[in-house]
Write a protein that holds these residues in place. Structure first.
Motif, PDB file in Angstrom:
ATOM      1  N   VAL A   1       0.865  -1.176   0.000  1.00 17.06           N
ATOM      2  CA  VAL A   1       0.000   0.000   0.000  1.00 17.06           C
ATOM      3  C   VAL A   1       0.899   1.222   0.000  1.00 17.06           C
TER       4      VAL A   1
ATOM      5  N   GLY B   1       0.856   5.790   0.398  1.00 12.39           N
ATOM      6  CA  GLY B   1       0.177   7.061   0.562  1.00 12.39           C
ATOM      7  C   GLY B   1       0.492   7.992  -0.587  1.00 12.39           C
TER       8      GLY B   1
ATOM      9  N   PHE C   1      -9.248   5.650   4.420  1.00 16.83           N
ATOM     10  CA  PHE C   1      -8.803   4.318   3.993  1.00 16.83           C
ATOM     11  C   PHE C   1      -8.394   4.289   2.519  1.00 16.83           C
TER      12      PHE C   1
ATOM     13  N   ALA D   1      -5.456   4.399   1.099  1.00 13.31           N
ATOM     14  CA  ALA D   1      -4.314   3.534   0.799  1.00 13.31           C
ATOM     15  C   ALA D   1      -4.728   2.071   0.702  1.00 13.31           C
ATOM     16  N   PHE D   2      -5.805   1.680   1.422  1.00 14.94           N
ATOM     17  CA  PHE D   2      -6.244   0.289   1.445  1.00 14.94           C
ATOM     18  C   PHE D   2      -7.477   0.060   0.574  1.00 14.94           C
TER      19      PHE D   2
ATOM     20  N   VAL E   1       4.355  -0.636   3.404  1.00 15.97           N
ATOM     21  CA  VAL E   1       3.670   0.650   3.416  1.00 15.97           C
ATOM     22  C   VAL E   1       4.645   1.705   2.914  1.00 15.97           C
TER      23      VAL E   1
ATOM     24  N   LEU F   1      -0.054   9.029   4.224  1.00 13.10           N
ATOM     25  CA  LEU F   1      -1.287   8.277   4.455  1.00 13.10           C
ATOM     26  C   LEU F   1      -2.379   9.183   5.025  1.00 13.10           C
TER      27      LEU F   1
ATOM     28  N   GLU G   1      -7.047   7.596   8.686  1.00 10.45           N
ATOM     29  CA  GLU G   1      -7.629   6.282   8.921  1.00 10.45           C
ATOM     30  C   GLU G   1      -6.671   5.164   8.515  1.00 10.45           C
ATOM     31  N   SER G   2      -6.019   5.305   7.373  1.00 15.99           N
ATOM     32  CA  SER G   2      -5.053   4.286   6.942  1.00 15.99           C
ATOM     33  C   SER G   2      -3.870   4.226   7.897  1.00 15.99           C
TER      34      SER G   2
END
Length: 680
Positions: A68, A70, A79, A81-82, A107, A113, A116-117
């Motif tokens: 993932v 950012g 979220f 990134a996910f 990551v 990011l 939340e991520s």
């Protein structure tokens, strides 16, 4: 439609970047160890462009890794990134549950990011079931959850430094496809400030725009002239090139054409311009002001591109006359000579000459000769050759540049044109060296030069007077640590390209038993630097004394001081000599390892003291086979001579290549400097 992490497939192997992986072997092993089962993972930090992503790609290559990243555009999207792994409308608690089955998570750009991520990554680190490889940039604003990870409380932290210059040199040599001369490497490295992404953009620009030219005196390629303004480079400098206000652009242009001489506030001649303009530029990170009110551009690329896009008339108005540059060159040369006379050649900033050479301007031979000597004494031998050639381009017969070119070429193990006799600053000819004890005569001193006590040969080199940077006689080439021109390699000196070391100065100084009536080609003169130091206290005199007494620990102490003073090649040679004298195998191996590490920083130096140094890392059988292979024998011929199978010979050679850092047998003659390796 919803998805589950159970249905998500890893992104697969990361694409191989076009540039080779270079210079991070220890860090790579550390990362791989941190990502083994049972380990929590690791956080990797460092400045922008230091190669974090490249290092991570190598660390996870061949593994089942989920990646993932950012991005600046999605920092406010929950979220984001996910998004490829989690369903829409997921909560933090549910996201952590779904991702708990991921065993290895990379990551990238964690500082970008969304909150939340970042919270998901932090919770995964707390739970400890997922191995994490988190990459983030030093000093960049980051979500609180990422900042806590950077502290090292939950995960170990690896702080990357920019790649050393020698690694950058190897990287550029491979990526460019042609050998680049050292001054071009220095320019690319300086403009990029170690940012590998910017370095790649710069190399692509000079290669694609065909501004690389082959050096007429060698096989290397060089870059002179303005920076090509490619779209990639223009985008990197958009903050200055696209500045809309004329008064801001005027200040930026003035600073660009003043480089590398930083201007004070009074030097800008602001006139009716508001000081607030300068403050805005500083607030935007485009200029930097020191405590003494010195103002400069925040990045060297800004000035290079501003000069490149300026029109001819504007450039002429802003550049001014050459009087300022000449005075600055004289000041730089004077400072370098002062450092040489003080036996301290640690890195000294001398940007004016580098700037002029990079822009394609000629530099006086006197200045080039000083820069060549300073580089040679530091062990930067190919850089010394490049500076000497810069001086010879404008003054082909300059004695000082020819002398330095010959000395550096000799220390590189290359044949060089005969250098003229060294100018005699004090009206005294060098005294003939004495022949020392037999123990000393079998050893070689740094660069083919021999330390020892010597009579004064005239006054030390002085700071060149104003306006005296014409021929390099203004700064006598016979300053400290010069080598006798009579010992430069020649075609008739036999198969070895080394400076003949058959005569050495003993501790008794000039004269004494065995002294020759005059200097001959098989003799070397003492370190000139010895005459500038107390005979018993100078580091070069102590080097001679320790070698004469066969004092291995003393040589190691001298090597440490030489390294501290910046004499890397001389330090490598002292360590190599210590390795030969140590009776304890462990101490000898330590000294040899240090010598190899120092020698690798000396741009391919091949001096007598380093001859065969790397052979100490091989087994007895490997040394036999490598020596024969370096002499030109085939695997079958070696097998017949040593009564071995061809397969066994090949296996030994493969193991030797690994230890020597060679790719094939073509490199062996240059790694194994023994007399019989030059025979057919």
């Amino acid at each position: 439609m919803t998805t589950s992490v159970r249905d998500a497939r890893p992104l697969g192997p990361l694409p191989s970047p076009p540039w080779p992986f270079t210079g991070r072997d220890e860090e790579l092993e550390l990362l791989r160890g941190s990502l083994r089962p049972g380990r929590p993972g690791i956080v990797v930090t460092g400045p922008a462009g230091c190669g974090r992503s490249r290092l991570a790609a190598e660390a996870v290559r061949g593994t089942d890794c989920v990646r993932v990243a950012g991005t600046p555009e999605t920092r406010r999207t929950a979220f984001a990134a996910f998004a490829h792994l989690l369903p829409e409308g997921v909560t933090l608690h549910r996201a952590v549950q779904l991702l708990a089955g991921v065993r290895l998570l990379l990551v990238d750009d964690a500082h970008l990011l969304d909150d939340e991520s970042a919270a998901v990554v932090h919770q995964l680190a707390v739970h400890g079931r997922t191995r994490l490889l988190v990459l983030t940039t030093d000093g960049a604003p980051a979500p609180g959850a990422v900042a806590r990870l950077r502290s090292g409380d939950l995960l170990p932290r690896l702080a990357l430094e920019p790649l050393p210059r020698e690694d950058i040199t190897r990287l550029l040599a491979t990526a460019a496809g042609v050998p680049l001369e050292p001054l071009t490497v220095n320019r690319l490295h300086g403009l990029s400030r170690g940012d590998l992404g910017l370095l790649r953009d710069l190399l692509d620009a000079v290669r694609d725009q065909r501004v690389l030219r082959r050096d007429p005196d060698g096989a290397e390629w060089r870059w002179r002239g303005p920076v090509p303004v490619t779209p990639a480079l223009r985008e990197r400098a958009a903050a200055v090139l696209g500045r809309p206000r004329p008064e801001e652009r005027e200040i930026l242009d003035r600073l660009a054409f003043a480089e590398p001489l930083p201007l004070g506030l009074e030097g800008l001649d602001l006139g009716v311009l508001d000081l607030g303009v300068l403050e805005r530029l500083e607030a935007d990170g485009l200029v930097h002001a020191d405590d003494d009110a010195t103002v400069r551009l925040a990045h060297p690329l800004y000035g290079a591109l501003l000069r490149a896009v300026a029109g001819r008339l504007r450039a002429r108005r802003l550049a001014g006359g050459r009087g300022t540059w000449e005075a600055a060159l004289e000041a730089e040369a004077g400072e370098l000579v002062r450092r040489i006379d003080g036996a301290d050649v640690r890195d000294a900033g001398a940007p004016v000459g580098e700037w002029l050479v990079g822009e394609g301007e000629a530099v006086p031979a006197g200045y080039a000769g000083v820069r060549a000597r300073f580089a040679r004494l530091r062990g930067e031998l190919r850089e010394a050759v490049a500076w000497a050639r810069e001086g010879l381009a404008g003054a082909p017969g300059d004695a000082g540049c020819l002398f330095e070119l010959g000395c550096a070429a000799g220390q590189l193990g290359e044949f060089a044109p005969a250098a003229p006799s060294r100018p005699d600053p004090g009206g005294c000819r060098p005294q003939a060296p004495a022949v020392g004890p037999e123990r000393a005569s079998s050893s070689h001193f740094p660069g083919g030069e021999t330390p020892g006590r010597a009579e004064s040969q005239g006054p030390p080199p002085s700071i060149p007077p104003s306006g005296a940077l014409g021929p390099s006689r203004a700064v006598p080439p016979g300053g400290v640590l010069g080598a006798s021109p009579s010992v430069l390699p020649s075609r008739s000196s036999g198969p070895s390209p080394f400076i003949p070391p058959s005569r050495v100065v003993g501790r008794d100084g000039a004269g004494g038993e065995g002294a020759a009536p005059s200097a001959t080609p098989d003799q070397v003169i003492p370190y000139d630097a010895v005459r500038h130091e107390p005979p018993e206290g100078g580091v070069f005199a102590r080097h001679a004394d320790a070698l004469d007494r066969g004092d291995g620990p003393g040589l190691e102490a001298v090597a440490a001081e030489l390294e501290e003073r910046g004499f890397l090649l001389f330090a490598a040679e002292a360590q190599a000599q210590a390795a030969q004298l140590h009776r304890d195998p462990r101490a000898a191996r330590t000294a040899r390892t240090r010598a190899v590490a120092l020698a690798r920083r000396c741009q391919g130096a091949r001096t007598p003291a380093l001859a065969g140094l790397v052979l100490g890392e091989l087994t007895t059988r490997q040394r036999q086979i490598v020596t024969l292979a370096a002499a030109g024998l085939s695997n079958r011929q070696i097998a017949e001579r040593l009564t071995l199978s061809v397969r066994t010979v090949g296996n030994h050679l493969y193991g030797a290549y690994t230890r020597l850092g060679a790719s094939d047998r073509a490199a062996l003659p240059w790694l194994v400097e023994l007399p019989d390796t030059r025979t057919a």
